[in-house]
Design a protein around this motif. Structure first.
Motif, PDB file in Angstrom:
ATOM      1  N   ASN A  26       0.826  -1.184   0.082  1.00 38.64           N
ATOM      2  CA  ASN A  26      -0.055  -0.121   0.118  1.00 38.64           C
ATOM      3  C   ASN A  26       0.982   1.139   0.094  1.00 38.64           C
ATOM      4  OD1 ASN A  26      -2.246  -1.402  -0.099  1.00 38.64           O
ATOM      5  ND2 ASN A  26      -3.321   0.159   1.562  1.00 38.64           N
ATOM      6  N   ASP A  27       1.950   1.053   0.629  1.00 41.27           N
ATOM      7  CA  ASP A  27       2.907   2.440   0.727  1.00 41.27           C
ATOM      8  C   ASP A  27       3.479   2.549  -0.688  1.00 41.27           C
ATOM      9  OD1 ASP A  27       2.302   2.843   3.475  1.00 41.27           O
ATOM     10  OD2 ASP A  27       4.356   2.071   4.144  1.00 41.27           O
ATOM     11  N   ARG A  28       3.779   1.638  -1.305  1.00 41.51           N
ATOM     12  CA  ARG A  28       4.237   1.703  -2.429  1.00 41.51           C
ATOM     13  C   ARG A  28       3.375   2.241  -3.507  1.00 41.51           C
ATOM     14  NH1 ARG A  28       7.613   3.789  -6.030  1.00 41.51           N
ATOM     15  NH2 ARG A  28       7.648   2.541  -8.090  1.00 41.51           N
ATOM     16  N   ALA A  29       2.161   1.760  -3.502  1.00 42.40           N
ATOM     17  CA  ALA A  29       1.107   2.206  -4.313  1.00 42.40           C
ATOM     18  C   ALA A  29       0.655   3.857  -4.408  1.00 42.40           C
ATOM     19  CB  ALA A  29      -0.178   1.367  -4.073  1.00 42.40           C
ATOM     20  N   ILE A  30       0.797   4.265  -2.802  1.00 41.81           N
ATOM     21  CA  ILE A  30       0.707   5.543  -2.616  1.00 41.81           C
ATOM     22  C   ILE A  30       1.726   6.372  -3.258  1.00 41.81           C
ATOM     23  CG2 ILE A  30       0.805   7.152  -0.749  1.00 41.81           C
ATOM     24  CD1 ILE A  30      -0.801   5.139   0.851  1.00 41.81           C
ATOM     25  N   GLN A  31       3.119   5.897  -3.090  1.00 44.92           N
ATOM     26  CA  GLN A  31       4.218   6.728  -3.727  1.00 44.92           C
ATOM     27  C   GLN A  31       3.999   6.819  -4.907  1.00 44.92           C
ATOM     28  OE1 GLN A  31       7.642   4.173  -2.793  1.00 44.92           O
ATOM     29  NE2 GLN A  31       7.721   5.000  -0.781  1.00 44.92           N
ATOM     30  N   CYS A  32       3.590   5.884  -5.775  1.00 47.22           N
ATOM     31  CA  CYS A  32       3.215   5.718  -7.148  1.00 47.22           C
ATOM     32  C   CYS A  32       2.061   6.649  -7.563  1.00 47.22           C
ATOM     33  CB  CYS A  32       2.741   4.385  -7.754  1.00 47.22           C
ATOM     34  SG  CYS A  32       4.266   3.187  -7.761  1.00 47.22           S
ATOM     35  N   ALA A  33       1.238   6.900  -6.532  1.00 38.13           N
ATOM     36  CA  ALA A  33       0.057   7.919  -6.837  1.00 38.13           C
ATOM     37  C   ALA A  33       0.467   9.360  -7.098  1.00 38.13           C
ATOM     38  CB  ALA A  33      -1.196   7.642  -6.019  1.00 38.13           C
ATOM     39  N   ASP A  34       1.496   9.758  -6.251  1.00 40.33           N
ATOM     40  CA  ASP A  34       1.979  10.866  -6.206  1.00 40.33           C
ATOM     41  C   ASP A  34       3.043  11.092  -7.490  1.00 40.33           C
ATOM     42  OD1 ASP A  34       0.340  11.775  -4.171  1.00 40.33           O
ATOM     43  OD2 ASP A  34       1.555  10.984  -2.674  1.00 40.33           O
ATOM     44  N   GLY A  35       3.671  10.063  -8.168  1.00 37.21           N
ATOM     45  CA  GLY A  35       4.718  10.163  -9.023  1.00 37.21           C
ATOM     46  C   GLY A  35       4.045  10.480 -10.416  1.00 37.21           C
ATOM     47  N   PRO A  36       4.976  10.428 -11.356  1.00 37.95           N
ATOM     48  CA  PRO A  36       4.725  10.602 -12.844  1.00 37.95           C
ATOM     49  C   PRO A  36       3.545   9.981 -13.319  1.00 37.95           C
ATOM     50  CG  PRO A  36       7.294  10.545 -12.470  1.00 37.95           C
ATOM     51  CD  PRO A  36       6.471  10.069 -11.245  1.00 37.95           C
ATOM     52  N   GLY A  37       2.659  10.286 -14.134  1.00 34.99           N
ATOM     53  CA  GLY A  37       1.777   9.648 -14.694  1.00 34.99           C
ATOM     54  C   GLY A  37       2.063   8.294 -15.177  1.00 34.99           C
ATOM     55  N   GLY A  38       1.156   7.357 -15.277  1.00 40.00           N
ATOM     56  CA  GLY A  38       1.396   5.912 -15.647  1.00 40.00           C
ATOM     57  C   GLY A  38      -0.182   5.417 -15.695  1.00 40.00           C
ATOM     58  N   GLN A  39       0.011   4.483 -16.676  1.00 39.28           N
ATOM     59  CA  GLN A  39      -1.376   3.813 -16.818  1.00 39.28           C
ATOM     60  C   GLN A  39      -1.960   3.120 -15.736  1.00 39.28           C
ATOM     61  OE1 GLN A  39      -1.395   1.512 -20.514  1.00 39.28           O
ATOM     62  NE2 GLN A  39      -3.789   1.791 -20.877  1.00 39.28           N
ATOM     63  N   LEU A  40      -3.371   3.246 -15.368  1.00 35.55           N
ATOM     64  CA  LEU A  40      -3.805   2.472 -14.288  1.00 35.55           C
ATOM     65  C   LEU A  40      -4.844   1.415 -14.993  1.00 35.55           C
ATOM     66  CD1 LEU A  40      -4.245   5.264 -11.698  1.00 35.55           C
ATOM     67  CD2 LEU A  40      -2.259   3.676 -11.882  1.00 35.55           C
ATOM     68  N   PRO A  41      -5.223   0.591 -14.162  1.00 35.58           N
ATOM     69  CA  PRO A  41      -4.799   0.295 -12.810  1.00 35.58           C
ATOM     70  C   PRO A  41      -3.271  -0.462 -12.684  1.00 35.58           C
ATOM     71  CG  PRO A  41      -6.783  -0.955 -13.232  1.00 35.58           C
ATOM     72  CD  PRO A  41      -6.449  -0.395 -14.575  1.00 35.58           C
ATOM     73  N   LEU A  42      -2.590  -0.027 -11.640  1.00 36.62           N
ATOM     74  CA  LEU A  42      -1.419  -0.309 -11.567  1.00 36.62           C
ATOM     75  C   LEU A  42      -1.497  -1.493 -10.170  1.00 36.62           C
ATOM     76  CD1 LEU A  42       1.722  -0.547 -11.244  1.00 36.62           C
ATOM     77  CD2 LEU A  42       1.549   1.502  -9.393  1.00 36.62           C
ATOM     78  N   LEU A  43      -0.754  -2.521 -10.472  1.00 38.42           N
ATOM     79  CA  LEU A  43      -0.773  -3.778  -9.454  1.00 38.42           C
ATOM     80  C   LEU A  43       0.415  -3.852  -8.758  1.00 38.42           C
ATOM     81  CD1 LEU A  43      -1.928  -6.385  -7.989  1.00 38.42           C
ATOM     82  CD2 LEU A  43      -1.130  -7.648  -9.981  1.00 38.42           C
ATOM     83  N   ILE A  44       0.503  -3.604  -7.605  1.00 38.50           N
ATOM     84  CA  ILE A  44       2.008  -4.035  -6.936  1.00 38.50           C
ATOM     85  C   ILE A  44       1.629  -5.446  -6.056  1.00 38.50           C
ATOM     86  CG2 ILE A  44       3.525  -2.975  -4.989  1.00 38.50           C
ATOM     87  CD1 ILE A  44       2.844  -1.321  -7.062  1.00 38.50           C
ATOM     88  N   VAL A  45       2.666  -6.262  -6.317  1.00 39.75           N
ATOM     89  CA  VAL A  45       2.464  -7.606  -5.705  1.00 39.75           C
ATOM     90  C   VAL A  45       3.871  -7.938  -5.065  1.00 39.75           C
ATOM     91  CG1 VAL A  45       2.718  -8.764  -7.776  1.00 39.75           C
ATOM     92  CG2 VAL A  45       1.617  -9.957  -6.085  1.00 39.75           C
ATOM     93  N   ALA A  46       3.706  -8.363  -3.888  1.00 40.22           N
ATOM     94  CA  ALA A  46       5.247  -8.768  -3.164  1.00 40.22           C
ATOM     95  C   ALA A  46       5.208 -10.472  -2.671  1.00 40.22           C
ATOM     96  CB  ALA A  46       5.662  -7.974  -2.245  1.00 40.22           C
ATOM     97  N   ASP A  47       6.368 -10.902  -2.922  1.00 42.25           N
ATOM     98  CA  ASP A  47       6.475 -12.251  -2.219  1.00 42.25           C
ATOM     99  C   ASP A  47       6.498 -12.198  -0.658  1.00 42.25           C
ATOM    100  OD1 ASP A  47       6.538 -13.477  -4.653  1.00 42.25           O
ATOM    101  OD2 ASP A  47       8.800 -13.113  -5.022  1.00 42.25           O
ATOM    102  N   CYS A  48       6.991 -11.066  -0.062  1.00 38.79           N
ATOM    103  CA  CYS A  48       7.134 -10.905   1.227  1.00 38.79           C
ATOM    104  C   CYS A  48       7.132  -9.413   1.504  1.00 38.79           C
ATOM    105  CB  CYS A  48       8.536 -11.540   1.673  1.00 38.79           C
ATOM    106  SG  CYS A  48       9.030 -11.361   3.317  1.00 38.79           S
ATOM    107  N   GLN A  49       6.122  -8.951   2.553  1.00 41.33           N
ATOM    108  CA  GLN A  49       5.954  -7.666   3.172  1.00 41.33           C
ATOM    109  C   GLN A  49       6.240  -7.496   4.259  1.00 41.33           C
ATOM    110  OE1 GLN A  49       1.991  -5.098   2.243  1.00 41.33           O
ATOM    111  NE2 GLN A  49       1.703  -6.968   3.512  1.00 41.33           N
TER     112      GLN A  49
END
Length: 254
Positions: A26-49
């Protein structure tokens, strides 16, 4: 390990970021929301959190082998603004999770604990965290205990959580599970945009708290009552000595 190409080809997400390990998706997604434009939806997935978050100050245990993911979406993905606000977005994802998990758990009955937990009996199998950002974009975080095991869980969680691996006695294909879940999420988002009350009705039918005595705390005020289910607008309904009351938010405890 996730097959990112398959996820992109078979689901509605436009971009995928996959991490072997991350603090919080979620923190990474929030960072991306404030960054340069990119196509959405964006999926952030991790093997370990390592710093997974739940509601409020709660933390989410993400054992290796579990599914930790966040979707960054425009508000329009949910239809009218009134439909996108929590708890409806969280309940829609909860319905998608139950629909994904039920065929995999023929000997169990997964269901919803309002507002954002997926339970099997009294054990938590998955949690949802929806965050609405100042630019109205939404982050939908999901933690699902899949191929991790209670043997690796912190001692304080061993009696309260469940994993797919422990419930079924086998590991699942993480990419297949992710693709199926995203397909169900796309479907419930379409339903949420078209008819939010349909999601409320499904969530009520899947709610495992009917008839239980619950306490909802809002600020310094606590209200206790018998759970009458989930209203069409996603609110929790309690039968109290003062009559039926509805809650769209609050800290819940048995």
């Amino acid at each position: 390990m996730f097959d990112v190409d398959r996820v992109l080809q078979q689901t509605f997400v436009a971009r995928v970021e996959h991490y072997p390990s991350i603090g919080s998706t979620n923190d990474r997604a929030i960072q991306c929301a404030d960054g340069p434009g990119g196509q959405l939806p964006l999926l952030i997935v991790a093997d370990c959190q390592t710093a997974g978050r739940g509601r409020g100050s709660h933390r989410w245990w993400t054992g290796r082998g579990s599914l930790a993911m966040s979707l960054l979406l425009e508000a329009e993905a949910f239809g009218p603004t009134r439909s996108s606000a929590p708890p409806m977005a969280a309940l829609a994802v909860a319905v998608a999770l139950v629909d994904t998990l039920t065929p995999r758990l023929p000997s169990h009955r997964p269901g919803i604990h309002w507002p954002n937990d997926i339970m099997v009996g009294e054990r938590k199998l998955a949690g949802i965290l929806v965050e609405v950002l100042p630019n109205r974009r939404h982050v939908v975080g999901i933690g699902l205990n899949t191929n991790n095991s209670l043997a690796d869980a912190p001692a304080e969680l061993k009696q309260t959580v469940a994993t797919l691996k422990d419930l079924t006695g086998k590991e699942c294909n993480p990419t297949e599970l992710l693709v199926e879940l995203l397909e169900h999420i796309e479907r419930v988002f379409s339903q949420l945009a078209a008819d939010p009350r349909q999601i409320g009705a499904r969530a009520d039918a899947l709610c495992l708290q009917h008839g239980q005595t619950l306490t909802v705390t809002l600020g310094s005020r606590s209200t206790q009552g018998r759970c009458a289910g989930i209203a069409p607008d996603g609110a929790l309904m309690l039968e109290t000595p003062d009559g039926r009351q509805s809650f769209c938010t609050g800290v819940l405890r048995p």
